[in-house]
Design an enzyme around this catalytic site. Structure first.
Site, PDB file in Angstrom:
ATOM      1  N   ALA A 150      44.508  43.674  68.565  1.00 27.51           N
ATOM      2  CA  ALA A 150      43.992  43.944  69.513  1.00 27.51           C
ATOM      3  C   ALA A 150      42.269  44.175  69.547  1.00 27.51           C
ATOM      4  CB  ALA A 150      44.036  44.084  70.667  1.00 27.51           C
ATOM      5  N   GLU A 151      42.101  45.791  69.274  1.00 23.17           N
ATOM      6  CA  GLU A 151      40.525  45.966  69.064  1.00 23.17           C
ATOM      7  C   GLU A 151      39.966  45.730  68.081  1.00 23.17           C
ATOM      8  OE1 GLU A 151      37.734  49.558  70.521  1.00 23.17           O
ATOM      9  OE2 GLU A 151      39.789  49.362  71.255  1.00 23.17           O
ATOM     10  N   LEU A 152      41.159  45.692  66.762  1.00 22.30           N
ATOM     11  CA  LEU A 152      39.856  45.095  65.639  1.00 22.30           C
ATOM     12  C   LEU A 152      39.656  43.993  66.091  1.00 22.30           C
ATOM     13  CD1 LEU A 152      39.434  46.104  62.983  1.00 22.30           C
ATOM     14  CD2 LEU A 152      41.804  44.185  62.205  1.00 22.30           C
ATOM     15  N   SER A 200      37.060  43.761  68.240  1.00 21.34           N
ATOM     16  CA  SER A 200      35.688  44.640  67.625  1.00 21.34           C
ATOM     17  C   SER A 200      34.476  43.814  67.093  1.00 21.34           C
ATOM     18  CB  SER A 200      35.971  46.196  67.726  1.00 21.34           C
ATOM     19  OG  SER A 200      36.030  46.034  67.253  1.00 21.34           O
TER      20      SER A 200
END
Length: 119
Positions: free
Chosen positions: A38-40, A43
């Protein structure tokens, strides 16, 4: 982690991740692996948005809700913006298994700052 990004776009980032190699001791996809995916995706989308006006995006907050377990195969994350501003960008990331079942919903907010001089 074995993540592969299959679509690069500010409006929709898509990536896959294998369950194998990302399991917790009970044989289920690790919640932290969902968070990494999710963060990859969020972001990278936020960074592409910020770069369009000469700024950078930095992670500010990530929350994940794990709805059901994934035990094998690939999961796919799809990140779409909720808000794209000059000071913050927020993405919703939906992670699904190969049958299309939602396994995780995440929300990522990035703060947007001017690029450092010389960077």
């Amino acid at each position: 982690m074995g993540i592969e990004i299959t679509r690069w776009d500010v409006q929709e980032m898509v990536g896959t991740m294998p369950v194998k190699g990302n399991r917790q001791p009970f044989g289920l996809l690790h919640g932290g692996a969902n968070a990494v995916l999710a963060e990859l995706l969020g972001s990278v989308g936020a960074t592409m948005h910020a770069a369009s006006f000469g700024s950078v995006a930095l992670g500010l907050e990530l929350s994940c809700t794990h709805h059901r377990a994934a035990r094998e195969g690939l999961v796919t994350g799809v990140a779409r913006p909720i808000h794209l501003g000059r000071s913050t960008a927020t993405y919703e990331i939906v992670v699904s298994d190969e049958e299309g079942n939602r396994t995780c919903t995440a929300r990522l907010t990035c703060i947007i700052r001017p690029k450092a001089p010389g960077a």
